[in-house]
Design an enzyme around this catalytic site. Sequence first.
Site, PDB file in Angstrom:
ATOM      1  N   ARG A  91       6.563  51.577  36.698  1.00 27.49           N
ATOM      2  CA  ARG A  91       5.531  50.852  35.953  1.00 27.49           C
ATOM      3  C   ARG A  91       4.171  51.097  36.585  1.00 27.49           C
ATOM      4  O   ARG A  91       4.031  51.077  37.807  1.00 27.49           O
ATOM      5  CB  ARG A  91       5.821  49.347  36.006  1.00 27.49           C
ATOM      6  CG  ARG A  91       6.696  48.858  34.891  1.00 27.49           C
ATOM      7  CD  ARG A  91       7.124  47.431  35.100  1.00 27.49           C
ATOM      8  NE  ARG A  91       6.040  46.474  35.274  1.00 27.49           N
ATOM      9  CZ  ARG A  91       6.206  45.147  35.243  1.00 27.49           C
ATOM     10  NH1 ARG A  91       7.408  44.649  35.032  1.00 27.49           N
ATOM     11  NH2 ARG A  91       5.201  44.328  35.415  1.00 27.49           N
ATOM     12  N   ARG A 111      -1.406  41.088  41.701  1.00 24.56           N
ATOM     13  CA  ARG A 111      -0.612  40.227  40.810  1.00 24.56           C
ATOM     14  C   ARG A 111      -0.077  39.014  41.569  1.00 24.56           C
ATOM     15  O   ARG A 111       0.006  37.916  41.030  1.00 24.56           O
ATOM     16  CB  ARG A 111       0.530  41.040  40.181  1.00 24.56           C
ATOM     17  CG  ARG A 111       0.010  41.991  39.101  1.00 24.56           C
ATOM     18  CD  ARG A 111       0.981  43.120  38.813  1.00 24.56           C
ATOM     19  NE  ARG A 111       2.258  42.658  38.338  1.00 24.56           N
ATOM     20  CZ  ARG A 111       3.403  43.325  38.491  1.00 24.56           C
ATOM     21  NH1 ARG A 111       3.417  44.486  39.125  1.00 24.56           N
ATOM     22  NH2 ARG A 111       4.519  42.842  38.022  1.00 24.56           N
ATOM     23  N   ARG A 118      11.120  49.233  42.019  1.00 23.04           N
ATOM     24  CA  ARG A 118      11.556  49.137  40.616  1.00 23.04           C
ATOM     25  C   ARG A 118      11.464  50.475  39.897  1.00 23.04           C
ATOM     26  O   ARG A 118      10.457  51.176  40.014  1.00 23.04           O
ATOM     27  CB  ARG A 118      10.659  48.147  39.872  1.00 23.04           C
ATOM     28  CG  ARG A 118      11.276  46.801  39.787  1.00 23.04           C
ATOM     29  CD  ARG A 118      10.737  45.951  38.708  1.00 23.04           C
ATOM     30  NE  ARG A 118       9.335  45.646  38.761  1.00 23.04           N
ATOM     31  CZ  ARG A 118       8.851  44.415  38.562  1.00 23.04           C
ATOM     32  NH1 ARG A 118       9.666  43.412  38.328  1.00 23.04           N
ATOM     33  NH2 ARG A 118       7.563  44.195  38.571  1.00 23.04           N
TER      34      ARG A 118
HETATM   35  P1  AMP Z   1       5.294  40.936  33.716  1.00 24.59           P
HETATM   36  O1  AMP Z   1       6.223  41.989  33.205  1.00 24.59           O
HETATM   37  O2  AMP Z   1       5.748  39.545  33.405  1.00 24.59           O
HETATM   38  O3  AMP Z   1       4.968  41.143  35.167  1.00 24.59           O
HETATM   39  O4  AMP Z   1       3.927  41.120  32.913  1.00 24.59           O
HETATM   40  C1  AMP Z   1       3.193  42.322  32.964  1.00 24.59           C
HETATM   41  C2  AMP Z   1       1.747  42.043  32.620  1.00 24.59           C
HETATM   42  O5  AMP Z   1       1.642  41.554  31.273  1.00 24.59           O
HETATM   43  C3  AMP Z   1       1.080  40.977  33.482  1.00 24.59           C
HETATM   44  O6  AMP Z   1       0.599  41.449  34.717  1.00 24.59           O
HETATM   45  C4  AMP Z   1      -0.057  40.529  32.557  1.00 24.59           C
HETATM   46  O7  AMP Z   1      -1.106  41.470  32.533  1.00 24.59           O
HETATM   47  C5  AMP Z   1       0.613  40.574  31.172  1.00 24.59           C
HETATM   48  N1  AMP Z   1       1.231  39.262  30.837  1.00 24.59           N
HETATM   49  C6  AMP Z   1       2.547  38.998  30.661  1.00 24.59           C
HETATM   50  N2  AMP Z   1       2.749  37.728  30.362  1.00 24.59           N
HETATM   51  C7  AMP Z   1       1.532  37.139  30.319  1.00 24.59           C
HETATM   52  C8  AMP Z   1       1.049  35.811  30.069  1.00 24.59           C
HETATM   53  N3  AMP Z   1       1.910  34.814  29.780  1.00 24.59           N
HETATM   54  N4  AMP Z   1      -0.280  35.601  30.108  1.00 24.59           N
HETATM   55  C9  AMP Z   1      -1.141  36.587  30.395  1.00 24.59           C
HETATM   56  N5  AMP Z   1      -0.776  37.856  30.667  1.00 24.59           N
HETATM   57  C10 AMP Z   1       0.550  38.139  30.630  1.00 24.59           C
END
Ligand code: AMP
Length: 271
Positions: free
Chosen positions: A206, A217, A162
């Site tokens: 990122r 993750r 990415r």
């Molecule tokens: P993502 O872009 O969806 O992979 O989110 C990046 C990071 O944001 C995740 O690894 C979490 O640390 C945080 N995050 C995003 N959405 C949530 C959620 N619904 N609950 C908790 N942490 C979140």
Amino acid sequence: MAIVHRLLRSAAAAFSPAAAAARRGLSALAAEQTLERNVQWVFLGCPGVGKGTYASRLSQLVGVPHIATGDLVREELASSGPLSQQLAEIVNQGKLVSDEIIMDLLSKRLERGETKGESGFILDGFPRTVGQAEILEGVTEIDLVVNLKLREDVLLEKCLGRRTCSQCGGNFNIASINVDEGNGKPGMYMPPLLPPANCMSKLIIRADDTEEVVKKRLDIYNELSRPVEEFYRKRGKLLEFDLPGGIPESWPKLLQALNIEDHEDKQCAVA
Ligand code: AMP
């Protein structure tokens, strides 16, 4: 929509079992408010599966906002506000941000959207725990939950490939995925999504897309988010979708699964 963000906000302020019961009692009220409204969909799936790509395309087609909680977290990080240091530590370790912070960011986003006349949504990255799914269920009706699926080795490759342009914000992927499934099954080919020449020198990765953090993750997804699939499966709302390949192959099949036609008419979604 007003009721959704107000209730999410009160959910952020009141995290107790008693408050949870009270929130559930409000769902009937919220449903009443949303009888005539745009679609309210959720996209589930592991990191790197393409939730952002497909949710964003669908949101344009269906005419509702695509709201990614990961984007809200990254905006907060970039703002250098009071939360940013705390958030950076959590996100860069691949951990989940607290429900309280996520509810607050999401309710503020919905509030901003409401002032612009938005209605309906496609949520991406929320809910990520059964607790979040219960809060959402307590405040509004979700029509459909799309669960995007890909093999874990492919997910890792996609996350590591990415790239984002720091200037235009465009998302790209330099990974060229060519998987032989074996046993006579069709292989999977995902060509890279390369940036235009003027973005090449501005590409960033990122901080949480390193191999170590992506694996963490994925573990967290399996532990805390996988049960969310079951939550919606039990409610008959889960649409399972195995991605057959890259965007050109997957997009028409996803639309078919959703019973949506991709033509100029933006009102063609059948929820
Ligand atoms: P993502 O872009 O969806 O992979 O989110 C990046 C990071 O944001 C995740 O690894 C979490 O640390 C945080 N995050 C995003 N959405 C949530 C959620 N619904 N609950 C908790 N942490 C979140």
